[in-house]
Design a protein around this motif. Structure first.
Motif, PDB file in Angstrom:
ATOM      1  N   ILE A  12       0.841  -1.200   0.000  1.00 50.46           N
ATOM      2  CA  ILE A  12       0.000   0.000   0.000  1.00 50.46           C
ATOM      3  C   ILE A  12       0.877   1.251   0.000  1.00 50.46           C
ATOM      4  CG2 ILE A  12      -1.609   1.351   1.407  1.00 50.46           C
ATOM      5  CD1 ILE A  12      -2.924  -1.296   2.236  1.00 50.46           C
ATOM      6  N   ALA A  13       1.913   1.260   0.839  1.00 53.65           N
ATOM      7  CA  ALA A  13       2.818   2.415   0.888  1.00 53.65           C
ATOM      8  C   ALA A  13       3.577   2.569  -0.429  1.00 53.65           C
ATOM      9  CB  ALA A  13       3.802   2.255   2.049  1.00 53.65           C
ATOM     10  N   ALA A  14       4.038   1.446  -1.001  1.00 51.40           N
ATOM     11  CA  ALA A  14       4.801   1.506  -2.249  1.00 51.40           C
ATOM     12  C   ALA A  14       3.950   2.054  -3.392  1.00 51.40           C
ATOM     13  CB  ALA A  14       5.325   0.118  -2.602  1.00 51.40           C
ATOM     14  N   LEU A  15       2.704   1.592  -3.499  1.00 49.61           N
ATOM     15  CA  LEU A  15       1.836   2.050  -4.585  1.00 49.61           C
ATOM     16  C   LEU A  15       1.467   3.520  -4.423  1.00 49.61           C
ATOM     17  CD1 LEU A  15      -0.507  -1.049  -5.043  1.00 49.61           C
ATOM     18  CD2 LEU A  15       1.460  -0.379  -6.422  1.00 49.61           C
ATOM     19  N   ASN A  16       1.286   3.960  -3.187  1.00 47.30           N
ATOM     20  CA  ASN A  16       1.042   5.388  -2.963  1.00 47.30           C
ATOM     21  C   ASN A  16       2.249   6.217  -3.389  1.00 47.30           C
ATOM     22  OD1 ASN A  16      -1.610   6.164  -1.663  1.00 47.30           O
ATOM     23  ND2 ASN A  16      -1.065   4.439  -0.365  1.00 47.30           N
ATOM     24  N   ALA A  17       3.456   5.705  -3.129  1.00 47.41           N
ATOM     25  CA  ALA A  17       4.668   6.424  -3.538  1.00 47.41           C
ATOM     26  C   ALA A  17       4.800   6.456  -5.060  1.00 47.41           C
ATOM     27  CB  ALA A  17       5.900   5.765  -2.915  1.00 47.41           C
ATOM     28  N   VAL A  18       4.469   5.345  -5.719  1.00 43.50           N
ATOM     29  CA  VAL A  18       4.500   5.306  -7.185  1.00 43.50           C
ATOM     30  C   VAL A  18       3.587   6.385  -7.759  1.00 43.50           C
ATOM     31  CG1 VAL A  18       3.889   3.943  -9.225  1.00 43.50           C
ATOM     32  CG2 VAL A  18       5.138   2.869  -7.350  1.00 43.50           C
ATOM     33  N   SER A  19       2.362   6.434  -7.266  1.00 40.85           N
ATOM     34  CA  SER A  19       1.400   7.415  -7.762  1.00 40.85           C
ATOM     35  C   SER A  19       1.871   8.845  -7.513  1.00 40.85           C
ATOM     36  CB  SER A  19       0.031   7.211  -7.099  1.00 40.85           C
ATOM     37  OG  SER A  19      -0.628   6.104  -7.652  1.00 40.85           O
ATOM     38  N   THR A  20       2.419   9.080  -6.316  1.00 42.25           N
ATOM     39  CA  THR A  20       2.837  10.438  -5.967  1.00 42.25           C
ATOM     40  C   THR A  20       3.926  10.948  -6.903  1.00 42.25           C
ATOM     41  OG1 THR A  20       2.315   9.990  -3.640  1.00 42.25           O
ATOM     42  CG2 THR A  20       3.731  11.875  -4.110  1.00 42.25           C
ATOM     43  N   LEU A  21       4.959  10.130  -7.125  1.00 44.04           N
ATOM     44  CA  LEU A  21       6.067  10.548  -7.992  1.00 44.04           C
ATOM     45  C   LEU A  21       5.637  10.637  -9.453  1.00 44.04           C
ATOM     46  CD1 LEU A  21       8.906   8.407  -6.362  1.00 44.04           C
ATOM     47  CD2 LEU A  21       8.679  10.896  -6.274  1.00 44.04           C
ATOM     48  N   ALA A  22       4.917   9.609  -9.914  1.00 41.65           N
ATOM     49  CA  ALA A  22       4.505   9.599 -11.316  1.00 41.65           C
ATOM     50  C   ALA A  22       3.556  10.735 -11.636  1.00 41.65           C
ATOM     51  CB  ALA A  22       3.851   8.257 -11.665  1.00 41.65           C
ATOM     52  N   GLN A  23       2.694  11.075 -10.682  1.00 43.23           N
ATOM     53  CA  GLN A  23       1.705  12.126 -10.926  1.00 43.23           C
ATOM     54  C   GLN A  23       2.371  13.482 -11.131  1.00 43.23           C
ATOM     55  OE1 GLN A  23      -1.287  11.272 -11.487  1.00 43.23           O
ATOM     56  NE2 GLN A  23      -2.709  12.938 -11.055  1.00 43.23           N
ATOM     57  N   ILE A  24       3.510  13.707 -10.484  1.00 41.32           N
ATOM     58  CA  ILE A  24       4.213  14.979 -10.667  1.00 41.32           C
ATOM     59  C   ILE A  24       4.665  15.115 -12.119  1.00 41.32           C
ATOM     60  CG2 ILE A  24       6.268  16.307 -10.045  1.00 41.32           C
ATOM     61  CD1 ILE A  24       5.991  15.135  -7.210  1.00 41.32           C
ATOM     62  N   GLY A  25       5.237  14.034 -12.674  1.00 43.07           N
ATOM     63  CA  GLY A  25       5.691  14.098 -14.056  1.00 43.07           C
ATOM     64  C   GLY A  25       4.573  13.978 -15.067  1.00 43.07           C
ATOM     65  N   GLN A  26       3.670  13.023 -14.848  1.00 47.34           N
ATOM     66  CA  GLN A  26       2.644  12.727 -15.851  1.00 47.34           C
ATOM     67  C   GLN A  26       1.482  13.708 -15.823  1.00 47.34           C
ATOM     68  OE1 GLN A  26       1.986   8.451 -14.835  1.00 47.34           O
ATOM     69  NE2 GLN A  26       2.647   8.072 -16.935  1.00 47.34           N
ATOM     70  N   ALA A 175       9.482   7.037 -10.238  1.00 50.11           N
ATOM     71  CA  ALA A 175       8.348   6.250  -9.745  1.00 50.11           C
ATOM     72  C   ALA A 175       8.590   4.754  -9.849  1.00 50.11           C
ATOM     73  CB  ALA A 175       7.085   6.629 -10.517  1.00 50.11           C
ATOM     74  N   ILE A 176       9.556   4.333 -10.652  1.00 50.22           N
ATOM     75  CA  ILE A 176       9.850   2.904 -10.776  1.00 50.22           C
ATOM     76  C   ILE A 176      10.481   2.368  -9.484  1.00 50.22           C
ATOM     77  CG2 ILE A 176      11.254   1.209 -12.030  1.00 50.22           C
ATOM     78  CD1 ILE A 176      10.895   2.887 -14.529  1.00 50.22           C
ATOM     79  N   VAL A 177      11.201   3.213  -8.753  1.00 50.99           N
ATOM     80  CA  VAL A 177      11.940   2.749  -7.569  1.00 50.99           C
ATOM     81  C   VAL A 177      11.020   2.157  -6.503  1.00 50.99           C
ATOM     82  CG1 VAL A 177      13.500   3.441  -5.706  1.00 50.99           C
ATOM     83  CG2 VAL A 177      13.827   4.348  -8.022  1.00 50.99           C
ATOM     84  N   PRO A 178       9.987   2.871  -6.018  1.00 51.12           N
ATOM     85  CA  PRO A 178       9.116   2.254  -4.999  1.00 51.12           C
ATOM     86  C   PRO A 178       8.330   1.066  -5.533  1.00 51.12           C
ATOM     87  CG  PRO A 178       8.231   4.376  -5.695  1.00 51.12           C
ATOM     88  CD  PRO A 178       9.612   4.270  -6.267  1.00 51.12           C
ATOM     89  N   LEU A 179       8.128   0.996  -6.834  1.00 57.10           N
ATOM     90  CA  LEU A 179       7.404  -0.146  -7.404  1.00 57.10           C
ATOM     91  C   LEU A 179       8.131  -1.454  -7.110  1.00 57.10           C
ATOM     92  CD1 LEU A 179       4.917  -0.879  -9.123  1.00 57.10           C
ATOM     93  CD2 LEU A 179       6.361  -0.630 -11.155  1.00 57.10           C
ATOM     94  N   ALA A 180       9.452  -1.397  -6.982  1.00 60.68           N
ATOM     95  CA  ALA A 180      10.239  -2.602  -6.706  1.00 60.68           C
ATOM     96  C   ALA A 180       9.943  -3.181  -5.321  1.00 60.68           C
ATOM     97  CB  ALA A 180      11.726  -2.288  -6.827  1.00 60.68           C
ATOM     98  N   PHE A 181       9.350  -2.382  -4.429  1.00 65.65           N
ATOM     99  CA  PHE A 181       9.065  -2.849  -3.068  1.00 65.65           C
ATOM    100  C   PHE A 181       7.650  -3.400  -2.918  1.00 65.65           C
ATOM    101  CE2 PHE A 181      12.496   0.203  -2.704  1.00 65.65           C
ATOM    102  CZ  PHE A 181      13.368  -0.425  -1.827  1.00 65.65           C
ATOM    103  N   ALA A 182       6.865  -3.385  -3.988  1.00 69.68           N
ATOM    104  CA  ALA A 182       5.489  -3.897  -3.924  1.00 69.68           C
ATOM    105  C   ALA A 182       5.464  -5.412  -4.110  1.00 69.68           C
ATOM    106  CB  ALA A 182       4.637  -3.231  -5.005  1.00 69.68           C
ATOM    107  N   SER A 183       4.603  -6.075  -3.358  1.00 72.43           N
ATOM    108  CA  SER A 183       4.400  -7.513  -3.545  1.00 72.43           C
ATOM    109  C   SER A 183       3.594  -7.754  -4.816  1.00 72.43           C
ATOM    110  CB  SER A 183       3.667  -8.101  -2.338  1.00 72.43           C
ATOM    111  OG  SER A 183       4.380  -7.847  -1.148  1.00 72.43           O
TER     112      SER A 183
END
Length: 386
Positions: A12-26, A175-183
């Motif tokens: 849950i934390a990893a996916l929230n981090a992915v969204s946060t970082l990606a949303q800034i760029g995208q 945003a790829i970095v926190p994705l590596a920590f998701a199950s």
């Protein structure tokens, strides 16, 4: 089943981090900052409306095929593919000219659509159901950082060069970095059929909520896309410079950031319809207020409130999609998001044409009118079926 097993908080934390970082760029760079950059490079309201529409138009096929791709590739690879599309699109735009900017806009939108459906259903399936509204609100609060951070960085680094494109690419890649920590993502879960018991009342309520979500998506997409895509020519018509416009866009994002959790709480306790009607009424009032001869501090307050109310609409539409009593979350989120996107394509085109043929103030008249129509439809949708 233990709480740790049932709720994978690391993912849950990893996916929230992915969204946060990606949303800034995208989103923050592509949807919020680039229209200001293009206005600084001479595009008028009609052409800016076309560019804003291209972003949302590109998002539509991404939203449409993402559930199919998630089944075949898995959500993680769909997210990576979506991020890669944006990383390719932004440098393309840095070295191209009009009308080729629209191709980059469509690819940015396509990547955002893939990432959106890759992350959101995955996140909501593993979240505690009894607090889903608040989780959606918290998630939307995090991604609401995008329209704050991106304009602030653009204002600091300047909008004359191509720095905004490299900022967007860097955050998207990060945003790829926190994705590596998701199950690994769980299998798609179908909702259980509704039993012919007193639970039918709950099912009827949820059906009503989903219909409310469709209304919010239909008008909310128009509002968000028109205001975010055409805010620069509106402020120019009010005599504000590009620096003040960037600052106001950051204030707009700050309003969205600070109000989303409260909107999620209100939806959990008073219902999606009540929260959406309140937001629509707020949009109408603030839009009309921005047409008055306000001083700059009052404009800042009004823009803050407008950002909070408009950003709340997507949050509420997504909450409604997670409460549907049939289908699965991925398809429901995709359906609501696609309707939101279709209306977002139309919003900047209609508002841009109105601004070009009349005055830049037409943007706020458009926003107030759309908000009042939404409130009326929501009142009708909330009424019990005969």
């Amino acid at each position: 089943m233990s709480a740790e097993t049932e709720f994978d908080w690391r993912t849950i934390a990893a996916l929230n981090a992915v969204s946060t970082l990606a949303q800034i760029g995208q989103f923050g760079i592509a949807f919020v900052v680039l229209p200001v950059w293009l206005a600084e490079h001479g595009l008028d309201a009609a052409h800016l409306g076309m560019f804003a529409a291209s972003l949302w138009l590109g998002q539509l096929p991404g939203l449409a095929i993402a559930p199919w791709l998630c089944k075949r590739l898995g959500p993680m690879w769909v997210i990576v593919l979506g991020l890669a599309c944006t990383v390719c699109a932004l440098p393309w735009m840095a070295f191209s000219v009009w009308p080729y900017w629209m191709a980059g806009g469509m690819l940015c939108g396509f990547g955002l659509g893939l990432r959106w459906i890759g992350v959101e259903p995955w996140l909501y399936r593993i979240a505690p159901a009894e607090a889903r509204g608040r989780l959606v609100g918290f998630h939307e609060t995090l991604i609401a950082l995008a329209p704050i951070v991106a304009p602030m960085l653009a204002s600091y680094l300047g909008l004359q060069g191509n720095a905004v494109f490299w900022i967007g690419s860097a955050f998207t890649l990060a945003a790829i970095v926190p994705l590596a920590f998701a199950s690994a993502a769980p299998k798609e879960l179908q909702h259980h059929p509704v039993e012919k018991t007193p639970a039918q009342a709950t099912a009827a309520l949820r059906d009503t909520v989903f219909r409310q979500g469709l209304v919010i998506a239909l008008l909310g997409g128009m509002l968000e896309a028109a205001v975010s895509g055409l805010f620069a020519p509106f402020t120019q018509g009010r005599g504000l410079d590009v620096g003040q416009t960037a600052d106001l866009l950051a204030v707009f994002g700050l309003g969205g950031l600070l109000m989303q959790y409260g909107v999620g709480w209100l939806a959990d306790h008073r219902g999606v319809g009540f929260a959406a009607i309140a937001s629509a009424a707020g949009i109408a009032v603030v839009s009309v207020a921005l047409l008055l001869p306000l001083n700059y501090p009052m404009i800042v307050i009004a823009v803050f409130l407008l950002g909070g109310f408009i950003t709340a609409l997507l949050t509420l539409a997504l909450i409604a999609s997670t409460l549907a009593s049939s289908g699965n979350i991925a398809k429901n989120v995709s359906a609501i998001s696609m309707l939101y996107t279709v209306s977002a394509v139309a919003g900047p085109l209609m508002a841009g044409a109105a601004m070009k043929s009349t005055h830049s103030d037409a943007l706020m008249w458009f926003a107030a009118t759309a908000a009042l129509i939404m409130a009326g439809l929501l009142v009708r949708t909330s009424s019990p079926a005969p």
